[in-house]
Design a protein around this motif. Sequence first.
Motif, PDB file in Angstrom:
ATOM      1  N   LEU A 310     -27.450 -92.517  12.934  1.00  0.00           N
ATOM      2  CA  LEU A 310     -26.611 -91.598  13.697  1.00  0.00           C
ATOM      3  C   LEU A 310     -25.367 -91.167  12.921  1.00  0.00           C
ATOM      4  CD1 LEU A 310     -26.539 -93.041  17.343  1.00  0.00           C
ATOM      5  CD2 LEU A 310     -27.285 -90.748  16.681  1.00  0.00           C
ATOM      6  N   LEU A 311     -24.766 -92.133  12.209  1.00  0.00           N
ATOM      7  CA  LEU A 311     -23.460 -91.895  11.609  1.00  0.00           C
ATOM      8  C   LEU A 311     -23.534 -91.147  10.286  1.00  0.00           C
ATOM      9  CD1 LEU A 311     -21.840 -95.406  12.251  1.00  0.00           C
ATOM     10  CD2 LEU A 311     -21.566 -93.321  13.618  1.00  0.00           C
ATOM     11  N   TRP A 312     -24.586 -91.374   9.532  1.00  0.00           N
ATOM     12  CA  TRP A 312     -24.684 -90.805   8.182  1.00  0.00           C
ATOM     13  C   TRP A 312     -25.701 -89.662   8.208  1.00  0.00           C
ATOM     14  CZ3 TRP A 312     -21.443 -91.478   4.293  1.00  0.00           C
ATOM     15  CH2 TRP A 312     -21.807 -91.048   3.005  1.00  0.00           C
ATOM     16  N   ARG A 313     -25.199 -88.432   8.320  1.00  0.00           N
ATOM     17  CA  ARG A 313     -26.058 -87.244   8.430  1.00  0.00           C
ATOM     18  C   ARG A 313     -25.652 -86.220   7.371  1.00  0.00           C
ATOM     19  NH1 ARG A 313     -28.890 -86.107  13.230  1.00  0.00           N
ATOM     20  NH2 ARG A 313     -29.515 -84.269  12.020  1.00  0.00           N
ATOM     21  N   PRO A 314     -26.101 -86.403   6.122  1.00  0.00           N
ATOM     22  CA  PRO A 314     -25.732 -85.459   5.056  1.00  0.00           C
ATOM     23  C   PRO A 314     -26.103 -84.019   5.371  1.00  0.00           C
ATOM     24  CG  PRO A 314     -26.757 -87.435   4.143  1.00  0.00           C
ATOM     25  CD  PRO A 314     -26.922 -87.518   5.624  1.00  0.00           C
ATOM     26  N   ASP A 315     -27.106 -83.818   6.232  1.00  0.00           N
ATOM     27  CA  ASP A 315     -27.500 -82.459   6.590  1.00  0.00           C
ATOM     28  C   ASP A 315     -26.455 -81.772   7.468  1.00  0.00           C
ATOM     29  OD1 ASP A 315     -28.218 -84.451   8.496  1.00  0.00           O
ATOM     30  OD2 ASP A 315     -29.513 -83.022   9.545  1.00  0.00           O
ATOM     31  N   LEU A 316     -25.568 -82.566   8.105  1.00  0.00           N
ATOM     32  CA  LEU A 316     -24.549 -82.017   8.995  1.00  0.00           C
ATOM     33  C   LEU A 316     -23.131 -82.204   8.467  1.00  0.00           C
ATOM     34  CD1 LEU A 316     -25.852 -83.385  12.442  1.00  0.00           C
ATOM     35  CD2 LEU A 316     -26.387 -81.179  11.372  1.00  0.00           C
ATOM     36  N   GLN A 317     -22.972 -83.018   7.439  1.00  0.00           N
ATOM     37  CA  GLN A 317     -21.641 -83.450   7.018  1.00  0.00           C
ATOM     38  C   GLN A 317     -21.305 -82.953   5.612  1.00  0.00           C
ATOM     39  OE1 GLN A 317     -22.609 -87.576   7.533  1.00  0.00           O
ATOM     40  NE2 GLN A 317     -21.603 -87.725   9.536  1.00  0.00           N
TER      41      GLN A 317
END
Length: 360
Positions: A310-317
Amino acid sequence: MTRVPAELTDRLLDVRRIYHERDIERFPRAREVLGRFPDAERIEVLSHQAIPGLHGNAGAVEDWVRNKREVLVLGEKKSLAARRNGRSADWIAPSTANGCAMACAYCYVPRRKGYANPITVFANIEAVLGYLERHAGRQGVKPEPNQCDPVDWVYDIGENSDCSADALVSDNVRDLVDLYARLPHAKASFATKLVNRDLLAWDPRGGTRVRFSLMPEGPSRAVDVRTSRVRDRIAAIDDFVEAGYEVHLNLSPVIVHETWLAEWAELLEQVADGTSARSRAQLAAEVIFLTHNEELHEVNLGWHPKGEELLWRPDLQEAKRSQSGQVNVRYRTGWKGRWVRQLTDLVEDKLPGCRIRYAF
């Protein structure tokens, strides 16, 4: 010492080792805390800030939760200064504790302490109380309303800890609540993810703002490790208002995923349905979207990898280097602004009258 809820304490704490600075027993508060855990091993250290084998020990990752449950640190707060804030409070008060018995996967405090952050209690509470009383006295009457509070100078007393958990260990939090109950023109504030009903027996007289941190139940189960259930936090709002606290909401951290907005709509409906008209009339909220950290991500993979989904989303961050040189990640510019507006509109729709103090 205040009465401590035995069931809550037993769930969170089984103190077996107490690291303490030299001559810590010269402080009455330290003697009280040591007396609460008479069977714990006592280990003298030079400083509460750097304990060999605990702080900076990468091998301690697998003992992440055990350290929080079994370790306590006693020290002296040597630097007393209130720091300007302007968001959650006008001032950040000197800490009377650091670290936490809970283990939220996104907590920023471990980044500074290094792989372990059990509760540290600062025993020189009299010095902190005296400093804060003098500081508040120098401020006088607040000249004009701001987003922190329309009347009082607000002091965040729990920046680096959760005061509800701190109150399981010492009377520092009660002393602070008592202080702000009698100080004119000043108010204490702290965010919490723990329902400690012992606080309901105190007499805050409107001088303390409790900010219950909320997020949808599903993500909370994944990342709010060892905290009170979200529905229990909502159920406590009315009781704390009746006890004389001001109660706000800390909608934080907002974690974006495929069904996040629908989950937030359900949560806000639960708040509206589960609180009294009196509570809703005094509600305000702060909205804080998730900021994560590359080093903390690596640490979490060693003890709680499920939460990182949930916390680590390279596609969104996107990455942003902090002033200290660490690599933080936050939701991408442009997208985040749109998501902030969507959630604040949702709060207005589901909790009409709940003022949003700030959102980012």
